[in-house]
Design a protein around this motif. Structure first.
Motif, mmCIF file in Angstrom:
data_model
loop_
_atom_site.group_PDB
_atom_site.id
_atom_site.type_symbol
_atom_site.label_atom_id
_atom_site.label_comp_id
_atom_site.label_asym_id
_atom_site.label_seq_id
_atom_site.Cartn_x
_atom_site.Cartn_y
_atom_site.Cartn_z
ATOM 1 N N ALA A 24 41.793 16.021 -55.143
ATOM 2 C CA ALA A 24 40.791 16.316 -56.159
ATOM 3 C C ALA A 24 41.457 16.639 -57.491
ATOM 4 O O ALA A 24 40.999 16.209 -58.543
ATOM 5 N N LEU A 25 42.553 17.374 -57.431
ATOM 6 C CA LEU A 25 43.258 17.714 -58.669
ATOM 7 C C LEU A 25 43.840 16.463 -59.320
ATOM 8 O O LEU A 25 43.794 16.308 -60.536
ATOM 9 N N HIS A 26 44.368 15.562 -58.490
ATOM 10 C CA HIS A 26 44.895 14.320 -59.054
ATOM 11 C C HIS A 26 43.786 13.499 -59.699
ATOM 12 O O HIS A 26 43.998 12.854 -60.716
ATOM 13 N N GLU A 27 42.618 13.556 -59.089
ATOM 14 C CA GLU A 27 41.490 12.851 -59.699
ATOM 15 C C GLU A 27 41.141 13.451 -61.054
ATOM 16 O O GLU A 27 40.625 12.781 -61.933
ATOM 17 N N LEU A 28 41.436 14.729 -61.207
ATOM 18 C CA LEU A 28 41.192 15.386 -62.497
ATOM 19 C C LEU A 28 42.323 15.121 -63.488
ATOM 20 O O LEU A 28 42.277 15.584 -64.623
ATOM 21 N N GLY A 29 43.367 14.410 -63.055
ATOM 22 C CA GLY A 29 44.435 14.059 -63.978
ATOM 23 C C GLY A 29 45.684 14.922 -63.866
ATOM 24 O O GLY A 29 46.582 14.871 -64.706
ATOM 25 N N TRP A 30 45.748 15.694 -62.822
ATOM 26 C CA TRP A 30 46.863 16.598 -62.511
ATOM 27 C C TRP A 30 48.126 15.780 -62.277
ATOM 28 O O TRP A 30 48.060 14.753 -61.613
ATOM 29 N N ASP A 31 49.266 16.187 -62.823
ATOM 30 C CA ASP A 31 50.501 15.434 -62.564
ATOM 31 C C ASP A 31 51.558 16.304 -61.889
ATOM 32 O O ASP A 31 51.348 17.497 -61.645
ATOM 33 N N GLU A 32 52.692 15.681 -61.594
ATOM 34 C CA GLU A 32 53.731 16.352 -60.813
ATOM 35 C C GLU A 32 54.292 17.581 -61.535
ATOM 36 O O GLU A 32 54.572 18.608 -60.917
ATOM 37 N N LYS A 33 54.450 17.415 -62.845
ATOM 38 C CA LYS A 33 55.000 18.509 -63.640
ATOM 39 C C LYS A 33 54.123 19.753 -63.504
ATOM 40 O O LYS A 33 54.605 20.871 -63.347
ATOM 41 N N GLN A 34 52.824 19.514 -63.536
ATOM 42 C CA GLN A 34 51.898 20.635 -63.438
ATOM 43 C C GLN A 34 51.887 21.208 -62.028
ATOM 44 O O GLN A 34 51.824 22.421 -61.838
ATOM 45 N N GLU A 35 51.987 20.300 -61.059
ATOM 46 C CA GLU A 35 52.024 20.743 -59.673
ATOM 47 C C GLU A 35 53.239 21.651 -59.443
ATOM 48 O O GLU A 35 53.141 22.708 -58.827
ATOM 49 N N ASN A 36 54.388 21.226 -59.970
ATOM 50 C CA ASN A 36 55.603 22.034 -59.835
ATOM 51 C C ASN A 36 55.462 23.383 -60.518
ATOM 52 O O ASN A 36 55.837 24.419 -59.967
ATOM 53 N N ALA A 37 54.910 23.338 -61.721
ATOM 54 C CA ALA A 37 54.763 24.591 -62.462
ATOM 55 C C ALA A 37 53.829 25.540 -61.731
ATOM 56 O O ALA A 37 54.031 26.753 -61.732
ATOM 57 N N GLY A 205 39.767 -1.766 -69.696
ATOM 58 C CA GLY A 205 39.980 -1.431 -68.288
ATOM 59 C C GLY A 205 41.389 -0.977 -67.941
ATOM 60 O O GLY A 205 41.570 0.056 -67.276
ATOM 61 N N PRO A 206 42.409 -1.720 -68.363
ATOM 62 C CA PRO A 206 43.777 -1.345 -67.995
ATOM 63 C C PRO A 206 44.178 0.064 -68.449
ATOM 64 O O PRO A 206 45.110 0.642 -67.902
ATOM 65 N N PHE A 207 43.460 0.603 -69.434
ATOM 66 C CA PHE A 207 43.815 1.946 -69.922
ATOM 67 C C PHE A 207 42.964 3.022 -69.271
ATOM 68 O O PHE A 207 43.049 4.194 -69.625
ATOM 69 N N LEU A 208 42.140 2.618 -68.334
ATOM 70 C CA LEU A 208 41.180 3.558 -67.750
ATOM 71 C C LEU A 208 41.352 3.685 -66.239
ATOM 72 O O LEU A 208 40.378 3.826 -65.508
ATOM 73 N N SER A 209 42.592 3.629 -65.770
ATOM 74 C CA SER A 209 42.780 3.712 -64.323
ATOM 75 C C SER A 209 42.522 5.138 -63.833
ATOM 76 O O SER A 209 42.542 6.098 -64.607
ATOM 77 N N ALA A 210 42.253 5.266 -62.544
ATOM 78 C CA ALA A 210 41.902 6.558 -61.961
ATOM 79 C C ALA A 210 42.998 7.588 -62.230
ATOM 80 O O ALA A 210 44.185 7.283 -62.134
ATOM 81 N N GLY A 211 42.583 8.792 -62.563
ATOM 82 C CA GLY A 211 43.539 9.873 -62.780
ATOM 83 C C GLY A 211 44.118 9.918 -64.185
ATOM 84 O O GLY A 211 44.847 10.841 -64.521
ATOM 85 N N THR A 212 43.807 8.924 -65.027
ATOM 86 C CA THR A 212 44.301 8.992 -66.396
ATOM 87 C C THR A 212 43.240 9.644 -67.280
ATOM 88 O O THR A 212 42.060 9.685 -66.937
ATOM 89 N N THR A 213 43.703 10.154 -68.404
ATOM 90 C CA THR A 213 42.792 10.826 -69.326
ATOM 91 C C THR A 213 42.846 10.141 -70.686
ATOM 92 O O THR A 213 43.927 9.928 -71.224
ATOM 93 N N VAL A 214 41.700 9.778 -71.190
ATOM 94 C CA VAL A 214 41.650 9.167 -72.518
ATOM 95 C C VAL A 214 40.761 9.987 -73.437
ATOM 96 O O VAL A 214 39.837 10.667 -72.985
#
Ligand code: GDP
Ligand code: ZN
Length: 373
Positions: A24-37, A205-214
């Motif tokens: 769910a967090l990844h769907e919100l755009g969460w990344d590894e750096k944030q996960e580590n922090a 479309g190519p800039f709107l993949s799942a988990g990305t934020t625009v």
């Protein structure tokens, strides 16, 4: 009318809790750096993402709900204010029913603008953007110099710019607009759309993949809301209205918000870049004016301003018709502006540092107290 769209389907509650939350967090755009922090937090802490800001309180998206919370005193005294798009750490104490933001996780990009009148410091308007659609429209709004300005700001943010020329349906010569834009855009993609007619949208479309934020930036009236509506498929999304009131119950309007598209990307609507100021965009100028930067390596003086100095390779390129003169003037104007902003920032920073040191001891104590509660 504001809307926040829930991202998590009901069925996901059947899954094992850990994977569920992480997905769910990844769907919100969460990344590894944030996960580590976040991994250094143990105890009653949960991560979430700021969807909108109402003066002093924030709507934060959690994996399965949206909560309205404030920030801890310690965070405030450090002068840290969450921005829309920020991943934050909430101290969550169900026993007392208290929840508040106690930390802001590292940002992968920061879109900011100069905030005149507050000591020159830059105001963060959105965080953790992957892509920024710089939207312009055929007709009155179309202005290459303004696009260069937006490009500098977006390049400096760490997000990837995409130029969207909307209202292709009313363009006299849409291809010419694309061509002119491509000439100043460097590597930045240029997409022609008509939000009204729904054409050209597939190219986004190519800039709107799942988990990305625009985020969409651009003058008012260019069609940002219409574009978002075209990208939203209301039949798929469950939406509900959130009316915005400040603490005194007054209706507020300066809300920025984050929500998800059916394709899984998150969108920040109206991040408040109206009259765009360069802010700390100096870093974005070299990328925006890569052609000028390249010629400049051949200037006699390393700090050449390309303003009449002898041995100026950029001026030569202009004389030879390799760089349009207006583009050089635009560059020089933006450099001047960025220098001025940097100077203001410097003064503002010194003031801020003083204030910070005064509070830092107190804030640390307060944070310990809050953690131990
Ligand atoms: P925003 O201020 O950037 O959000 O712009 P809006 O989405 O509110 O659009 C401003 C006006 O432009 C509205 O009247 C829209 O109907 C119109 N508009 C938006 N997209 C298009 C388009 O692709 N073509 C034309 N002709 N009009 C459009
Ligand atoms: Zn030069």
């Amino acid at each position: 009318m504001k809307r926040i769209i829930m991202t998590i389907p009901e069925e996901s509650s059947n899954q094992p809790e850990q994977t569920d939350t992480t997905t769910a967090l990844h769907e919100l755009g969460w990344d590894e750096k944030q996960e580590n922090a976040f991994s250094r937090y143990t105890g009653p802490y949960i991560p979430g993402r700021v969807a909108s800001r109402h003066k002093t309180v924030f709507d934060v998206l959690l994996p399965d709900e949206t909560v309205r919370v404030g920030t801890s005193g310690a965070l405030r005294r450090l002068g840290k204010v969450p921005a829309v798009g920020d991943f934050v750490v909430l101290l969550d104490q169900p026993e007392t029913g208290s929840r508040m933001i106690v930390d802001i996780l590292p940002r992968r990009s920061t879109l900011s603008r100069g905030a005149p009148g507050d000591g020159g410091s830059c105001q963060v308007i959105a965080a953790n953007l992957d892509t920024v659609f710089i939207v312009t429209a055929a007709g009155r709004d179309f202005n290459l110099r303004r696009l260069e300005r937006y490009l500098a700001v977006v390049h400096a943010s760490g997000a990837r710019p995409v130029i969207v020329i909307n209202k292709s349906d009313v363009a006299e010569d849409a291809d010419a607009l694309v061509e002119e834009t491509a000439a100043i855009a460097g590597d930045t993609p240029v997409v022609l759309t008509s939000a009204r007619e729904g054409s050209g949208l597939a190219a986004l479309g190519p800039f709107l993949s799942a988990g990305t934020t625009v985020a969409l930036v651009g003058s008012s009236g260019v069609g940002k809301s219409t574009l978002i509506n075209a990208l939203l498929d209301d039949t798929v999304q469950e939406t509900f209205d959130v009316r915005d009131y400040d603490e005194r119950g007054r209706h507020t309007t300066t809300v920025r918000q984050l929500f998800s598209l059916p394709c899984g990307a998150m969108v920040i609507d109206n991040p408040g870049v109206r009259e765009i100021q360069l802010g700390n965009a100096a870093a974005g100028l070299a990328e925006t004016f890569a052609d000028i930067a390249e010629f400049a390596t051949d200037c006699r003086y390393r700090d050449c301003r390309h303003d009449g100095e002898p041995g100026c390779a950029v001026q030569e390129a202009v004389n030879a018709g390799l760089i349009p003169e207006e583009r050089l003037l635009s560059y020089q104007r933006l450099v001047k502006e960025a220098d001025f902003q940097a100077e203001k920032d410097d003064i503002g920073l010194k003031r801020l540092e003083k204030k910070k040191y005064k509070w830092i001891g107190k804030a640390a104590k307060q944070l310990n107290k809050e953690k131990g509660r």
